[in-house]
Enzyme design. Structure first.
Site: not given
Length: 303
Positions: A30, A50, A178, A1, A48, A132, A52
């Site tokens: 993770r 991902d 996000h 991010c 992922q 979220k 934005h």
């Protein structure tokens, strides 16, 4: 991010540049407890989708609707006609003031309502930087898995000093959304396999068709068909082993291959193929050009 914010911060941005959307397939790690990991549904290293979106506060509603529509289309194409949406608000440990959190929660809730999407509340489960939406799929045995997500973030743009020049000529803070559609690729593939019991639609199957020879005298014809299918970008496998045709059919059926072309001396003579589709014991004989055309039509990716 933070990397996408740094990219955003390169150069001056105007309100005319917004919304500005960035996306990547990012490798994530993770340290999940060993007892929680199983198969590819929960792993320590995953990829992922991902992305934005940098936008103004006024654009949150439209961007939320666009995202939900996109996610719904992709899920539907992959065979998931229904999913649940959970609205997760501020957790106990969080960044940002209560004023910013109230602003973010109201913006996301209003945008979700405006998009016409029903949701259930999931108190205290928001990200540390913002509320979220969680898009939850139910797998074949009834387990719920969070896949997609949309998060509203007023905190990170402020911390990393992201700005844009508004219509009035003054600097303003963008809002950062996000978003992920599949979430963890590994988890989503696992859900997809279980949902279909491995029996993927033709366009999605890793191997779409197997060409199996019945006798060795048909091997050259089988190779010719293999080359023609490959030239048309079909995912095809050639099986000219010295095995009985029933053995080959059983083996490839257990591997969930959608289509099997069986070719023997009769097919060589007539320039045809005998077609057997997964889950159907009946066979059909067609000329190869007709079979190829039908296969290509059936394997088109949904639009």
């Amino acid at each position: 991010c933070p990397c996408h914010v740094q990219i955003y911060n390169q150069g001056v941005k105007s309100y005319r540049d917004l919304p500005l959307r960035m996306a990547e397939f990012g490798s994530c790690h993770r340290y999940e407890p060993s007892g929680s990991m199983h198969g590819i549904m929960r792993v320590r290293g995953f990829v992922q989708d991902d992305a934005h979106i940098f936008c103004t506060e006024e654009q949150i509603e439209d961007e939320t609707k666009i995202f939900i529509d996109l996610l719904s289309k992709i899920y539907s194409d992959l065979g998931f006609k229904e999913f649940k949406i959970k609205f997760s608000d501020r957790p106990t440990k969080r960044s940002g003031s209560d004023k910013i959190w109230e602003k973010a929660e109201n913006a996301l809730m209003n945008a979700t309502n405006a998009a016409g999407s029903a949701f259930e509340l999931n108190p205290g489960e928001g990200a540390f930087y913002g509320p979220k939406l969680e898009f939850v799929l139910t797998d074949a045995i009834g387990r719920d898995w969070q896949c997609g997500t949309l998060q509203v973030d007023f905190v990170l743009p402020e911390r990393l000093d992201a700005t844009y020049v508004g219509q009035d000529g003054n600097k303003k803070r963008p809002v950062m959304l996000h978003r992920a559609i599949l979430g963890s690729f590994e988890r989503f593939i696992g859900i997809l396999i279980e949902e279909n019991a491995g029996n993927f639609p033709l366009w999605l199957a890793p191997i779409q068709v197997v060409i199996a020879s019945i006798v060795s005298g048909a091997n050259d014809y089988a190779k010719e068909l293999y080359n023609k299918l490959s030239e048309n970008n079909l995912r095809v496998k050639l099986d000219i082993r010295n095995e009985k045709i029933n053995y080959k059919i059983r083996e490839h059926s257990l591997k969930k291959i959608p289509v099997i072309y069986a070719v023997g001396l009769r097919e060589v003579e007539n320039q045809t193929v005998t077609i057997r589709k997964l889950g159907n014991n009946a066979t059909e004989t067609q000329s190869f050009p007709q079979a190829l055309e039908n296969l290509m039509q059936s394997s088109l990716i949904p639009k």
